[in-house]
Design a protein around this motif. Sequence first.
Motif, mmCIF file in Angstrom:
data_model
loop_
_atom_site.group_PDB
_atom_site.id
_atom_site.type_symbol
_atom_site.label_atom_id
_atom_site.label_comp_id
_atom_site.label_asym_id
_atom_site.label_seq_id
_atom_site.Cartn_x
_atom_site.Cartn_y
_atom_site.Cartn_z
ATOM 1 N N ALA A 164 7.454 3.098 -4.444
ATOM 2 C CA ALA A 164 6.584 2.996 -3.454
ATOM 3 C C ALA A 164 6.827 3.798 -2.007
ATOM 4 C CB ALA A 164 6.437 1.498 -3.245
ATOM 5 N N LYS A 165 7.844 3.941 -2.031
ATOM 6 C CA LYS A 165 8.529 4.742 -0.818
ATOM 7 C C LYS A 165 7.698 6.190 -0.509
ATOM 8 C CE LYS A 165 12.364 5.887 2.267
ATOM 9 N NZ LYS A 165 13.817 5.911 2.022
ATOM 10 N N VAL A 166 7.166 6.815 -1.528
ATOM 11 C CA VAL A 166 6.768 8.265 -1.788
ATOM 12 C C VAL A 166 5.099 8.046 -2.211
ATOM 13 C CG1 VAL A 166 8.890 9.369 -1.926
ATOM 14 C CG2 VAL A 166 7.507 8.644 -3.843
ATOM 15 N N ALA A 167 4.608 7.021 -2.425
ATOM 16 C CA ALA A 167 3.504 6.904 -3.010
ATOM 17 C C ALA A 167 2.281 6.716 -1.936
ATOM 18 C CB ALA A 167 3.324 5.629 -3.884
ATOM 19 N N LYS A 215 -6.718 5.746 -11.348
ATOM 20 C CA LYS A 215 -6.208 4.514 -10.881
ATOM 21 C C LYS A 215 -4.844 4.641 -11.069
ATOM 22 C CE LYS A 215 -10.278 2.859 -10.510
ATOM 23 N NZ LYS A 215 -11.031 2.913 -9.347
ATOM 24 N N VAL A 216 -3.900 3.784 -10.214
ATOM 25 C CA VAL A 216 -2.534 3.924 -10.154
ATOM 26 C C VAL A 216 -1.678 2.586 -10.525
ATOM 27 C CG1 VAL A 216 -0.375 4.146 -8.484
ATOM 28 C CG2 VAL A 216 -2.593 5.444 -8.256
ATOM 29 N N MET A 217 -0.797 2.689 -11.415
ATOM 30 C CA MET A 217 0.351 1.743 -11.595
ATOM 31 C C MET A 217 1.306 1.972 -10.837
ATOM 32 S SD MET A 217 1.974 -0.220 -15.004
ATOM 33 C CE MET A 217 3.091 0.899 -15.817
ATOM 34 N N MET A 218 1.600 1.020 -9.583
ATOM 35 C CA MET A 218 2.509 1.567 -8.550
ATOM 36 C C MET A 218 3.955 0.833 -9.135
ATOM 37 S SD MET A 218 3.248 2.103 -5.579
ATOM 38 C CE MET A 218 1.615 2.365 -4.938
ATOM 39 N N GLY A 219 5.066 1.833 -8.902
ATOM 40 C CA GLY A 219 6.266 1.430 -9.402
ATOM 41 C C GLY A 219 7.132 0.959 -8.112
ATOM 42 N N VAL A 220 7.994 0.243 -8.324
ATOM 43 C CA VAL A 220 8.801 -0.384 -7.359
ATOM 44 C C VAL A 220 10.296 0.012 -7.761
ATOM 45 C CG1 VAL A 220 9.658 -2.542 -6.175
ATOM 46 C CG2 VAL A 220 7.108 -2.203 -7.057
ATOM 47 N N GLU A 250 11.543 -1.989 -0.417
ATOM 48 C CA GLU A 250 10.604 -1.230 -1.374
ATOM 49 C C GLU A 250 9.595 -2.222 -1.851
ATOM 50 O OE1 GLU A 250 9.840 1.603 -4.471
ATOM 51 O OE2 GLU A 250 10.150 1.532 -2.506
ATOM 52 N N ILE A 251 9.753 -3.494 -2.135
ATOM 53 C CA ILE A 251 8.805 -4.488 -2.685
ATOM 54 C C ILE A 251 8.022 -4.615 -1.526
ATOM 55 C CG2 ILE A 251 8.587 -6.931 -2.755
ATOM 56 C CD1 ILE A 251 11.290 -7.013 -4.561
ATOM 57 N N ALA A 252 8.355 -4.802 -0.329
ATOM 58 C CA ALA A 252 7.282 -4.939 0.875
ATOM 59 C C ALA A 252 6.270 -3.557 1.052
ATOM 60 C CB ALA A 252 8.367 -5.243 2.164
ATOM 61 N N ARG A 253 6.878 -2.589 0.805
ATOM 62 C CA ARG A 253 6.076 -1.354 0.724
ATOM 63 C C ARG A 253 4.921 -1.196 -0.389
ATOM 64 N NH1 ARG A 253 11.006 1.233 2.411
ATOM 65 N NH2 ARG A 253 11.777 1.504 0.141
#
Length: 489
Positions: A6-9, A25-30, A53-56
């Motif tokens: 998520a940091k670079v997404a 569409k996106v499957m967001m990674g943590v 990371e979870i917060a992002r």
Amino acid sequence: MRVFDAKVAQKTVAAIEQAPALDMKVMMGVWIASTTGTNTATNEANSARNNAEIARAVALANAYPNVVKAISVGNETLVSWNGWNPQSTQNMAVYLRSVRDQVNQPVTTDDNWAFFASQRNEKDPHPVFNQIDFISLHTYPAEDIKYGLWDWKQTATPAGPQRAVAMMDAAIGKAKADYQAVRNHLDTNGYGRLPVIVGETGWKAVATGGESLWASPVNQKMYFDRLRAWKQESNGPKTIFYFAAFDERWKSSDDGWGLFDRDRAARCTALALTNNPSNACAEVNAKYYTAPFNQGTVSTSRYTIYADMTHSDETRISGLTMGPWTGWQGQSVSGQNSGDGSSAWQVTPSPAEWGWGLAWTLGTQEIDLSQFSGGYLNFKIKTQYQGKIEVGFKTGADAEFNAWDVLMVLSPGQYGYGNDGTWKSVSIPIAELTKSGASSFGSNSPPAALQMGRVSNAFILADRYEKTGKANWTNDTTPILIDDIFWSR
């Protein structure tokens, strides 16, 4: 599209939101770091990173609900072979619950199929099942070749394009079996409600780590086509994420999975999807298994690899090439006085972070040097290269993942070696060399083992810093002259 961090997404998600015609569409990674180590300070720091990371990810999911359609917490953190970033199922369940409580999208974790199927002494997956909305499994038949988990050689089918077809049919069969093992475990253990997708699978287009008998753009397209057909079957996965879109230089020996190369040039699969096929992409050009050709047993008293002078009762190497592990590292030079004519081979190291190496290799052929087991490996060397070096040979085949490195760390003063800038004659007993043998990078033991009847690299010169005690990026490029390389008995 699946992203891992998520940091670079954020830029990616925002760009998709601003271009609705993409319909992407996106499957967001943590990205989850390990908190199961013995160092309390490291665990605490990683826990803080994970929470950030979870917060992002939660913020992006809530800000872009039309783009972010699912969230995956962690990537291959639970499977048993993760020794670099492992996580416990209990900790992962806590992270999953935290995300689920803050978003409306379905939540999962991505991991190897064997974990989700509770096979091969994997961790109990049930605490994770209780916190996820669907399964996102990884299956890599191509990687499982290294572990003998399916019949990739397909030798019952004649060599040629038909064997390539049989191999790729068997590959998709392995992926289906992995998927079915997960489905069966869910259905028989009260988790039939969970849908299953393939979160990662792929096929190498380029051999970057010894996969020369199966990695090619054509084989990649054959695997991709079979995935698409499987997706349409009534009992197939809900969807499939293909790994990967692009090659990534940082992956080094694990690169080459992309449908596009590093420079964004399309390979066969992408060309076909744009109705722009290439003749080079025809299935007749697919790779398939062929057994290495063995040149036979050497029974002369000398097996010569590199020398100017000829000798009685010698065999000269046939089909030899010099293969550098990193960069360009050698050329023949004249005007030398080693005692073997006027030519020698000048090695100019071209180090990577971990070191360098080069091999006099037979390529796809082998030679039987079993009669030299009680003999010697000999060479002349002149250098001022600092510290230790490695010398030896290799048996077996990288492409069969049974290669065995017979490499000795050689210090100045051992077996005649010196680095004072004058010619030295080195003679090492083969019996001493073989004591330091080990499975080659990417091979496995078993089946990897010393096979003197299958010598594939007749001479290796290297400096892997981990082995010689040097620091990464030592970057010593001092030339090394080497001459009169031969086996004797």
